[in-house]
Scaffold this motif. Structure first.
Motif, mmCIF file in Angstrom:
data_model
loop_
_atom_site.group_PDB
_atom_site.id
_atom_site.type_symbol
_atom_site.label_atom_id
_atom_site.label_comp_id
_atom_site.label_asym_id
_atom_site.label_seq_id
_atom_site.Cartn_x
_atom_site.Cartn_y
_atom_site.Cartn_z
ATOM 1 N N LEU A 93 25.246 11.137 39.832
ATOM 2 C CA LEU A 93 25.392 10.953 41.271
ATOM 3 C C LEU A 93 24.356 9.954 41.761
ATOM 4 O O LEU A 93 23.215 9.950 41.299
ATOM 5 N N ALA A 94 24.745 9.116 42.696
ATOM 6 C CA ALA A 94 23.792 8.223 43.351
ATOM 7 C C ALA A 94 22.864 9.049 44.245
ATOM 8 O O ALA A 94 23.158 10.207 44.581
ATOM 9 N N THR A 95 21.748 8.475 44.638
ATOM 10 C CA THR A 95 20.742 9.219 45.400
ATOM 11 C C THR A 95 21.293 9.735 46.731
ATOM 12 O O THR A 95 20.844 10.766 47.227
ATOM 13 N N HIS A 96 22.267 9.024 47.311
ATOM 14 C CA HIS A 96 22.792 9.437 48.610
ATOM 15 C C HIS A 96 24.006 10.355 48.466
ATOM 16 O O HIS A 96 24.571 10.793 49.476
ATOM 17 N N GLU A 97 24.419 10.682 47.234
ATOM 18 C CA GLU A 97 25.619 11.479 47.014
ATOM 19 C C GLU A 97 25.272 12.946 46.750
ATOM 20 O O GLU A 97 24.176 13.274 46.289
#
Length: 238
Positions: free
Chosen positions: A217-221
């Motif tokens: 997951l990306a940091t904002h997800e």
């Protein structure tokens, strides 16, 4: 579900406990009174247990049959229309892409429909993500060959999986039982058990013949960005 399927569910649960280090073959043999070779043959699909043996293994692990059934399985054909005092809801069967991307299901996206009693649907607890809170809640997809093979014997080819798109949380739906989710993985919709660790979703098949997949997951997800919903019902065709 038949007696052979129950054997397989128990065998896989025992193998998971052995993999986690909470059980050994020798310990299971001591608990049940079987020879270790007998236990080994069962775990390796070389022999089956008798009904009495099945009961002994379940009792040794403080398990009941409903505890090794990770979801509500209906081992019968999709129910035909019936007259009943329980209200009936029409559930659209759609493509995986529509299940992932369409907040509201248009008539053009409906492949077929099934009828499910309203009480079986609305007794389900909801834990919606912000994104999905206003999406149409219940819809269904047909499990393709690859999905059914990865989750064998829980899903047979062509089985219809009803998704609750208002359950996008990784909190277990039932204590001590894995929750089966529909998960977005690139352009595909996978039906898998899901864990989350070190910023990755861990997608686990039921069959040991399929690999575990890691979805970073990306940091904002958040996990809720990928979890389309919980599989709350399965209808298997005869």
């Amino acid at each position: 579900m038949n007696f052979q399927d129950l054997h397989e569910l128990l065998r896989l649960e025992l193998l998971r406990r052995i993999d986690r280090g909470t059980l050994t073959q020798s310990r299971l043999a001591q608990q049940t009174g079987f020879q270790q070779a007998h236990i080994s043959n069962f775990l390796n699909r070389k022999r089956a247990l008798s009904l009495e043996g099945l009961d002994r293994v379940l009792a040794s692990q403080n398990l009941s049959i409903d505890q090794i059934l990770p979801l509500d399985l209906t081992a019968a054909a999709i129910p035909p229309p019936t007259q009943t005092s329980d209200p009936i809801e029409i559930i659209p069967v759609v493509s995986p892409s529509a299940a992932m991307d369409d907040a509201r299901i248009s008539p053009a996206s409906i492949i077929e429909t099934i009828q499910v009693s309203a009480s079986r649907l609305h007794d389900n607890r909801a834990r919606p993500s912000t994104r999905h809170a206003h999406w149409q809640r219940f819809l269904a997809i047909r499990a393709d060959t690859q999905q059914s093979a990865a989750m064998d014997p829980l899903l047979s080819p062509g089985a219809i999986a009803v998704l609750d798109r208002h359950y996008n949380s990784l909190s277990p739906y039932r204590a001590h039982q894995p929750t089966l989710y529909a998960v977005r993985c690139g352009a595909a919709l996978l039906l898998r058990f899901v864990d989350f660790d070190e910023g990755r979703l861990i997608l686990r098949p039921y069959s040991r013949d399929f690999p575990v997949q890691l979805l970073p997951l990306a940091t904002h997800e958040t996990p809720g960005d990928y979890i389309v919903g919980r599989v709350c019902l399965v209808f298997s065709e005869l």
